[in-house]
Design a protein around this motif. Structure first.
Motif, PDB file in Angstrom:
ATOM      1  N   GLY A  65       0.855  -1.582  -0.089  1.00 39.97           N
ATOM      2  CA  GLY A  65       0.457   0.558   0.281  1.00 39.97           C
ATOM      3  C   GLY A  65       0.641   0.888  -0.375  1.00 39.97           C
ATOM      4  N   GLY A  68       2.858   1.597  -3.632  1.00 36.66           N
ATOM      5  CA  GLY A  68       1.742   2.244  -4.441  1.00 36.66           C
ATOM      6  C   GLY A  68       1.245   3.449  -4.159  1.00 36.66           C
ATOM      7  N   GLU A  73       5.782   1.037  -9.067  1.00 38.47           N
ATOM      8  CA  GLU A  73       5.137  -0.413  -9.551  1.00 38.47           C
ATOM      9  C   GLU A  73       5.311  -1.509  -8.494  1.00 38.47           C
ATOM     10  OE1 GLU A  73       6.896  -1.370 -13.635  1.00 38.47           O
ATOM     11  OE2 GLU A  73       6.337   0.488 -13.836  1.00 38.47           O
ATOM     12  N   LEU A  74       4.778  -2.247  -8.666  1.00 40.29           N
ATOM     13  CA  LEU A  74       5.009  -2.988  -7.447  1.00 40.29           C
ATOM     14  C   LEU A  74       5.029  -4.623  -7.985  1.00 40.29           C
ATOM     15  CD1 LEU A  74       1.647  -2.419  -5.562  1.00 40.29           C
ATOM     16  CD2 LEU A  74       3.797  -1.650  -5.711  1.00 40.29           C
ATOM     17  N   VAL A  91      -4.019  -7.665  -2.007  1.00 46.42           N
ATOM     18  CA  VAL A  91      -3.370  -6.417  -2.903  1.00 46.42           C
ATOM     19  C   VAL A  91      -3.898  -6.066  -3.618  1.00 46.42           C
ATOM     20  CG1 VAL A  91      -1.124  -5.292  -3.637  1.00 46.42           C
ATOM     21  CG2 VAL A  91      -0.302  -6.790  -1.983  1.00 46.42           C
ATOM     22  N   LEU A  96      -4.686  -2.228  -5.869  1.00 50.09           N
ATOM     23  CA  LEU A  96      -3.343  -2.131  -6.861  1.00 50.09           C
ATOM     24  C   LEU A  96      -3.076  -3.424  -7.208  1.00 50.09           C
ATOM     25  CD1 LEU A  96      -0.897  -0.739  -3.443  1.00 50.09           C
ATOM     26  CD2 LEU A  96      -1.769   0.300  -5.768  1.00 50.09           C
ATOM     27  N   SER A  97      -2.141  -3.346  -8.589  1.00 57.13           N
ATOM     28  CA  SER A  97      -1.716  -4.516  -9.219  1.00 57.13           C
ATOM     29  C   SER A  97      -0.851  -5.175  -9.097  1.00 57.13           C
ATOM     30  CB  SER A  97      -1.772  -4.475 -10.777  1.00 57.13           C
ATOM     31  OG  SER A  97      -1.366  -5.397 -11.105  1.00 57.13           O
ATOM     32  N   LEU A  98       0.007  -6.211  -8.700  1.00 54.94           N
ATOM     33  CA  LEU A  98       0.873  -7.058  -7.748  1.00 54.94           C
ATOM     34  C   LEU A  98       1.089  -7.870  -9.055  1.00 54.94           C
ATOM     35  CD1 LEU A  98       3.560  -7.326  -6.223  1.00 54.94           C
ATOM     36  CD2 LEU A  98       1.994  -8.404  -4.516  1.00 54.94           C
TER      37      LEU A  98
END
Ligand SMILES: C[S@@+](CC[C@H](N)C(=O)[O-])C[C@H]1O[C@@H](n2cnc3c(N)ncnc32)[C@H](O)[C@@H]1O
Length: 230
Positions: A65, A68, A73-74, A91, A96-98
């Motif tokens: 978090g 983000g 970028e995760l 996530v 959010l995109s992981l």
């Protein structure tokens, strides 16, 4: 490469139970926030948007978090496909995109020279001999871009996990706590900042070591913090 599958199954089981009981944090530790945001580290440019961060052994994604929010970028790794699925979902629930893949300190399933930042938060000490520790540090450096920065935390000498531990070799401690699911496993703990500099300087430059130490009424939380540049 030999991997410790029994230990990975224990981690997956532990997190499965955590999540069932909603016993997970979903926020980052203060020292990590300070390392990213504070004005403590020379030449650390706090310009994160669009950059790539890899969190090795990211657990249930407690740091995601925060990353983000910084516009990073995760990316992450965890030790089993099930754990990756659980964390990806946690996530996603934050919007959010992981990109999380099954991987390990010594086997990170991403390209070389790919990340701007690598985070390893209480994960590197799961190596249980010097050769594997050196290999893990080199693997961290491999996936960072030249000039990329590592942020790491690892157990310090006063930490509660070392209570009743047996020293089984240089830097090697067998966990002896009855109340810990890692009892009987051997981990590599750096005994001093000088050893951290010695091992990390093999693959990194500008190695800096800090400490955080809290006595939490009954137990010590004690960590070495490390930052270094590829
Ligand atoms: C103490 S937890 C820390 C989790 C997370 N980094 C955090 O701070 O919340 C250690 C993590 O390391 C992972 N792990 C254990 N052995 C590992 C290895 N050899 N390579 C990479 N990750 C490992 C575990 O699955 C677990 O998620």
């Amino acid at each position: 490469m030999s991997q410790n599958t029994d230990a990975y199954e224990k981690w997956t089981k532990t997190y499965r139970a955590f999540l069932k009981n909603r016993k997970t944090l979903n926020w980052p530790p203060t020292p990590l926030v300070r390392m990213f945001m504070g004005n403590y580290i020379p030449n650390h440019v706090r310009d994160f948007a669009g950059k790539k961060v890899l969190d090795v052994g990211c657990g249930t994604g407690n740091n995601m978090g925060f990353f983000g929010m910084l516009g990073l970028e995760l990316y992450g790794t965890e030790v089993s496909d099930e754990l990756c699925d659980l964390t990806r979902k946690m996530v996603a629930d934050l919007g959010l995109s992981l990109d999380i893949r099954t991987g390990f300190n010594r086997q990170i399933p991403f390209l070389s020279d790919f990340f701007d930042y690598l985070v390893s938060w209480n994960v590197i000490h799961y190596e249980n001999n010097e050769k594997d520790m050196i290999e893990a540090i080199a693997e961290y450096a491999r996936v960072l871009k030249p000039g990329g920065r590592m942020f790491l935390s690892t157990t310090g000498p006063k930490h509660m996990i070392l209570k009743n531990a047996e020293i089984v070799g240089p830097h090697l401690y067998k966990v002896g706590r009855e109340d810990d699911f890692r009892k009987g496993e051997v981990f590599f703990y750096f005994d001093s900042p000088e050893y951290i500099k010695y091992y990390f300087s093999k693959s990194f430059k500008d190695v800096m070591v800090g400490t955080v130490s809290d006595f939490m009424f009954t137990e010590w939380q004690d960590y070495f913090l490390v930052t270094a540049v590829k």
